[in-house]
Each structure stands twice: as C-alpha cells, then as structure tokens.
Scaffold this active site. Sequence first.
Site, PDB file in Angstrom:
ATOM      1  N   TYR A 151       0.721  -1.279   0.210  1.00  0.00           N
ATOM      2  CA  TYR A 151      -0.004   0.097   0.055  1.00  0.00           C
ATOM      3  C   TYR A 151       0.921   1.214  -0.027  1.00  0.00           C
ATOM      4  O   TYR A 151       1.902   1.258   0.674  1.00  0.00           O
ATOM      5  CB  TYR A 151      -0.842   0.083   1.179  1.00  0.00           C
ATOM      6  CG  TYR A 151      -1.816   1.498   1.481  1.00  0.00           C
ATOM      7  CD1 TYR A 151      -1.640   2.289   2.484  1.00  0.00           C
ATOM      8  CD2 TYR A 151      -2.611   1.851   0.691  1.00  0.00           C
ATOM      9  CE1 TYR A 151      -2.326   3.447   2.708  1.00  0.00           C
ATOM     10  CE2 TYR A 151      -3.593   2.950   0.648  1.00  0.00           C
ATOM     11  CZ  TYR A 151      -3.183   3.615   1.715  1.00  0.00           C
ATOM     12  OH  TYR A 151      -4.031   4.899   2.014  1.00  0.00           O
ATOM     13  N   ASP A 246       9.486   2.709  -1.012  1.00  0.00           N
ATOM     14  CA  ASP A 246       8.352   3.272  -0.222  1.00  0.00           C
ATOM     15  C   ASP A 246       8.609   3.148   1.243  1.00  0.00           C
ATOM     16  O   ASP A 246       8.249   2.090   1.762  1.00  0.00           O
ATOM     17  CB  ASP A 246       7.260   3.020  -0.575  1.00  0.00           C
ATOM     18  CG  ASP A 246       5.909   3.654   0.184  1.00  0.00           C
ATOM     19  OD1 ASP A 246       4.828   3.529  -0.161  1.00  0.00           O
ATOM     20  OD2 ASP A 246       6.410   4.320   1.188  1.00  0.00           O
ATOM     21  N   LYS A 274       5.148   9.509   8.041  1.00  0.00           N
ATOM     22  CA  LYS A 274       5.123   9.184   9.721  1.00  0.00           C
ATOM     23  C   LYS A 274       6.106   9.743  10.443  1.00  0.00           C
ATOM     24  O   LYS A 274       5.900  10.607  10.793  1.00  0.00           O
ATOM     25  CB  LYS A 274       4.977   7.476   9.566  1.00  0.00           C
ATOM     26  CG  LYS A 274       3.841   6.945   8.684  1.00  0.00           C
ATOM     27  CD  LYS A 274       3.684   5.384   8.719  1.00  0.00           C
ATOM     28  CE  LYS A 274       2.689   4.996   7.817  1.00  0.00           C
ATOM     29  NZ  LYS A 274       1.400   4.935   8.152  1.00  0.00           N
TER      30      LYS A 274
END
Length: 434
Positions: A151, A246, A274
């Site tokens: 994702y 990623d 994050k």
Amino acid sequence: MTKSENYSVGPNSLAAFERARQLMPGGVNSPARAFGAVGGSPLFIKRAQGPYLYDIDDRKLLDYIGSWGPMILGHAHPEVIEAVIQATGRGTSYGAPTEAESGLAEQIIEAVPSIEKVRLVSSGTEATMSAIRVARGATGRHKIIKFSGNYHGHVDSLLVAAGSAAATLGVPDSPGVTPGAGQDTLVLEYNDSEAVQQAFASHPGEIAAVILEPVVGNMGCVPGEPKFLKTLREETRKDGAVLIFDEVMTGFRLALGGAQERFGVTPDMTTLGKIVGGGMPLGAYGGRTDIMDQVLPAGKVFQAGTLSGNPVAVAAGSATLRLLRDESPYEYLDQIGARLALGVAKAASDAGVPHCVQQVGSMMTLFFQAESVRNWPEADRSNREHFAKYFWGMIDQSVYMPCSQFEALFISREHTVEMIDQTIEAAQAVLSGF
Ligand code: KE4
C-alpha cells in the site's frame, strides 16, 4: 466479524461513534481506524503519553499502533512537544521558505543513503504520488510496477491490488479509480524475482519505476527477501527504470536510514512519511540529484503544496530525527521486538492455534495461519475470525493492537521489557481461550 464475549467498549466511545457516523463517512477520517476488519466500535481517544493511549472512558491501553508508525519515541515526547510549542508561537504557516526546512532536509539527506536532494510534502500519499510522477517525467516512460499487498497511499495509479485498508476491506480496486488511471500499472507478486525479470523482459525500455515497501507492513509484516531486493536493484539499473523504496513506514524505524540501510540496498528514490513528521502532517520524497532536479522549479515536473514544509510539522520532524540520531534506539527496539515475537509465537503454539509470527525490528505481525507469508495470496489465507477474536481479547487485556490482520504492529522506544512481558502474558491468556 466475531468479537470476544466479554468485549467491552465504554459507553462514551459508543456514543461518540454514533455521533461521528452522522457527520463523517463511517465516522472516521481514515478507514483503517473504523475497526471494519474486526467488528464492533472503535475506541475514541482522549490523550496519549509514552506507550499509552487513554480513551474517553478513562481506559488506559498499551499502544502497539503508535499512530500507524510515527510514534517511535512514544506519544507526547517532551522535546517534540516543546519544539512544536516554540514553532507555533512563531506562527503556524508562512507560505515562504524557512531555514528550518533546510535543516530538516539536511537531517534526511544525512540519514537516508539514497537521498541527495529531497522535497517535503504533507503526507505519505503525496510523497508516493509525486515520486511516481517525477520518475515518469525523468524517464519519459509510462509504466510502473507495484506489488500486490503493498500500500502506497490512496494514489489512483497505485490503488490497484493495494494492501492495508483496501485489502482489509476487500476493495483493492476502489470505485472511482478509472481504468485509465491503472492501465499503466503492472501488479506483480511480492518476493517473486522471476516475475520481475519477466516483466522487464516483456517491457524493455517502457518501465518508468518500480515501487515497493522494502518490508511490507500493509499486508502484515512481510520482509523483502535478499534475492528479491537484489533482483529489483539489478533489473532497474540495467533497464534504466527508477527503483523507489516506499519507506513511509520503514523509514527511520528499521534503522536511522530505514530498510535501505538495514539491508544495504540503495534505491534511486525514497518516499517518507510518519516518523519524519514526528506525528505531524509531513511526508517527503527524495533521491539522486539528477532525478530530483527534474522537479519544478529546478526542472519541469510539476508538484506543489500550500503547507509543504510547514514550520510546525518541520519542528516536530526535526526534533524527532535529532533524538533518533543522538539516542539511536534501534538495537533496543530489535531486542524487544524479537522478545515479543518469540513470546507471542510460544503463546500461540502452547494454545495449539495455527500461527506464523513475522518480525523485523520494531514491526511485527501474528498471522493466523501455520505457513510463512511471503506475498499477498499467502497473507490472504490468514484466518480473519481468529484475528478478530485475538484483537478483542487483547483489548480486554488493555492491549491495543492494529485492528486488522493486514497491518503490522509498531513498538516504541517507550515500551519496556516489563510491558513486552505483560503483552506476552495477555496473549497467552487470550490465545489459550481459543
Ligand atoms: P499517508 O498518506 O497515510 O500519510 O501515507 C500513505 C502510505 C504510504 N506508504 C506506506 C508504506 C504506508 O504504510 C502508508 C500509510 N499507512 C497506513 C497504515 N497501514 C496509514 C493508516 C491509515 O491509512 O489510516
């Protein structure tokens, strides 16, 4: 979905969820929070401190989500909070360059092996969306490769066989994503080196980029195998495609330099989120200078953002990265991560519950199946009912796990050995009741 018999969400959370559902789709601002995969109502949180969350029914919960990754230093770290307060007092946004952005950029460049230049944005999704566009602009090619169960945020071209909430909700190909948006996206199985070689053989000179989570969190914790990462590096270099790691989840978590430092594989571009924002809205993408100099206004690839490099978010991120560099919690996190993995695996084994525990550093998943998980089809075989029962059982033990089989848990530097052992005891109590 089942939930444990003595499952209890307080009356205030139940009422708050009823109200929220009248106001916001599903009562949440991100589907992963809605407990859709485990049933029941979400807990509404009042505050957090260190490794703990406190819900609006005054329950104290040991937190293994950590805001889905950012809170590696624990919640409300005093130095991060102080940095935010100081920055806020100087104004919350200027829409003009600041030296603080250059300071954070220097910290990122110093830490992440692949990043020579970096652009700050406001989320992980913005980072991956932009990185894909820059890779296409830099190569003049259209096709991209992603992997099922990975994702990368809600980018149209990447919401194809996505992991995380999409996979959990069983809608990997979301309505509203047009065939055109996904027509240039090739989806391969994770850890399948032969499929990667085949894809490049079938599309020579056509692939702009390959994007992957070097350790997947979004189908549960699934590490990229050394042969797979090596093949990706070799095939992309040979073909002139851009290799994008990623590291929104793994960046500054698996090492200060992320998975690429831990595994010794350097991509051409990296996306971050994050932790890099210390829990504030901040993402980043960066890579080789020749690629990043394609970005407007240095180059011609358009990307912009009103709150990109926001001074308050930058202050939180910069304080967080400084603490991670100076205090280096990674050896400790590896130790307690392994301790938790061993203890939970033993608990499941003693209870005779089919399981497979996979852990890398401070990321871990208890898969409710007996086989190891290398890709999405294997993750998808997990017993979702068992997971839901485990999740609610742990809530009743005041342990807050990720609310989906297809998410990794995150351990913070504030989790003590005693807390890890308490978690193992809680797992023993819950799993023995299966
Ligand atoms: P955001 O746009 O949510 O900041 O980042 C998207 C993203 C990109 N890449 C990776 C590897 C990610 O894990 C994420 C976001 N992760 C999910 C948790 N699996 C965020 C939680 C949520 O969607 O609420």
